[in-house]
Each structure stands twice: as structure tokens, then as C-alpha cells.
Write a protein that holds these residues in place. Structure first.
Motif, short mmCIF file in Angstrom:
data_model
loop_
_atom_site.label_atom_id
_atom_site.label_comp_id
_atom_site.label_asym_id
_atom_site.label_seq_id
_atom_site.Cartn_x
_atom_site.Cartn_y
_atom_site.Cartn_z
N LEU A 1 0.86 -1.18 0.00
CA LEU A 1 0.00 0.00 0.00
C LEU A 1 0.89 1.23 0.00
O LEU A 1 1.65 1.46 0.94
CB LEU A 1 -0.91 -0.02 1.24
CG LEU A 1 -1.95 1.07 1.34
CD1 LEU A 1 -2.97 0.92 0.21
CD2 LEU A 1 -2.66 1.01 2.67
N ILE A 2 0.80 2.02 -1.07
CA ILE A 2 1.61 3.23 -1.19
C ILE A 2 0.68 4.39 -1.50
O ILE A 2 -0.01 4.39 -2.53
CB ILE A 2 2.68 3.09 -2.30
CG1 ILE A 2 3.64 1.96 -1.95
CG2 ILE A 2 3.43 4.40 -2.50
CD1 ILE A 2 4.68 1.67 -2.99
N ASP A 3 0.66 5.38 -0.63
CA ASP A 3 -0.18 6.58 -0.78
C ASP A 3 -1.65 6.22 -1.02
O ASP A 3 -2.32 6.81 -1.85
CB ASP A 3 0.33 7.46 -1.93
CG ASP A 3 1.71 8.05 -1.65
OD1 ASP A 3 2.00 8.26 -0.45
OD2 ASP A 3 2.46 8.28 -2.60
N GLY A 4 -2.14 5.23 -0.31
CA GLY A 4 -3.55 4.86 -0.42
C GLY A 4 -3.89 4.02 -1.64
O GLY A 4 -5.05 3.70 -1.88
N ARG A 5 -2.91 3.64 -2.44
CA ARG A 5 -3.14 2.80 -3.61
C ARG A 5 -2.48 1.44 -3.38
O ARG A 5 -1.38 1.35 -2.85
CB ARG A 5 -2.52 3.43 -4.86
CG ARG A 5 -3.24 4.67 -5.32
CD ARG A 5 -2.66 5.28 -6.60
NE ARG A 5 -2.19 4.31 -7.54
CZ ARG A 5 -0.99 4.39 -8.14
NH1 ARG A 5 -0.18 5.39 -7.90
NH2 ARG A 5 -0.63 3.47 -9.00
N VAL A 6 -3.17 0.39 -3.80
CA VAL A 6 -2.62 -0.96 -3.67
C VAL A 6 -1.81 -1.25 -4.92
O VAL A 6 -2.31 -1.20 -6.04
CB VAL A 6 -3.74 -2.00 -3.50
CG1 VAL A 6 -3.16 -3.41 -3.48
CG2 VAL A 6 -4.53 -1.73 -2.24
#
Length: 106
Positions: free
Chosen positions: A81-86
Motif C-alpha cells: 500500500l503506497i499513498d492509499g493505492r494498492v
């Protein structure tokens, strides 16, 4: 989603769908000769249809398990999970070992 549909749902439903088409075709022919027929599901061989579906689904899943897959020589990076994106997991080729000299290919 499509993979689940093709490898699980379709094999489970295929025997019933084939029987349904066969029964409806046969009932239509009988209705033309005699009168209104009973529903297709009243005399359906449910045990055989369910068993056939489970066996077909198992055969498809075993085939996919044995023939599918990824290259095992690479490095797997799990989903994150990076900046709210999977970000989906991925496999990258392994880096060559720096200690071993490169062998030229012919």
C-alpha cells in the motif's frame, strides 16, 4: 473475476446447463405431441448433475494448478500500500550473481 468464472463457476454449472438444454428440447418435442409437459427440474438427476459439476470443476482446478504458475527463479515482491493505492505483487527476474563471470552466448 473472469478467471474464477471460467475455472470454478462454469465447470460447476456446465452439466446442469447441458441437461437443461437437452430436457427443454425433449419436452418441447413431447409437448407438441401430447400436451403441456412438466418442468424440466422435476425429473432431473440432481445427484449426477452435482457430482458431474464437482468432478469437472476439480479437473479444471487441478489442470490449472499443474500447468499454470510463474517462473520460480525470480524475486517476488508482495503487494503493498503506497499513498492509499494498492500496488499488486510482482515477480522480477533475479539479478545475475556478481561473483560468477558472465558466460557469452553463441
Amino acid at each position: 473475476m473472469l478467471k474464477n468464472l471460467l475455472t470454478v463457476v462454469l465447470p460447476l454449472m456446465l452439466p446442469t446447463l447441458i441437461y437443461m438444454a437437452y430436457a427443454m428440447f425433449g419436452r418441447r418435442k413431447t409437448a407438441a405431441l401430447e400436451g403441456a409437459p412438466a418442468s424440466w427440474w422435476t425429473g432431473a438427476p440432481w445427484t449426477w448433475l452435482v457430482t458431474g459439476g464437482v468432478v469437472l470443476a476439480a479437473a479444471v482446478l487441478v489442470t490449472v494448478a499443474l500447468t499454470g504458475g510463474f517462473d520460480t527463479s525470480g524475486t517476488y515482491h508482495p503487494a503493498r500500500l503506497i499513498d492509499g493505492r494498492v500496488i499488486e505483487g510482482e515477480t522480477t527476474p533475479s539479478a545475475p550473481d556478481p561473483a560468477s563471470p558472465a558466460v557469452p552466448r553463441p
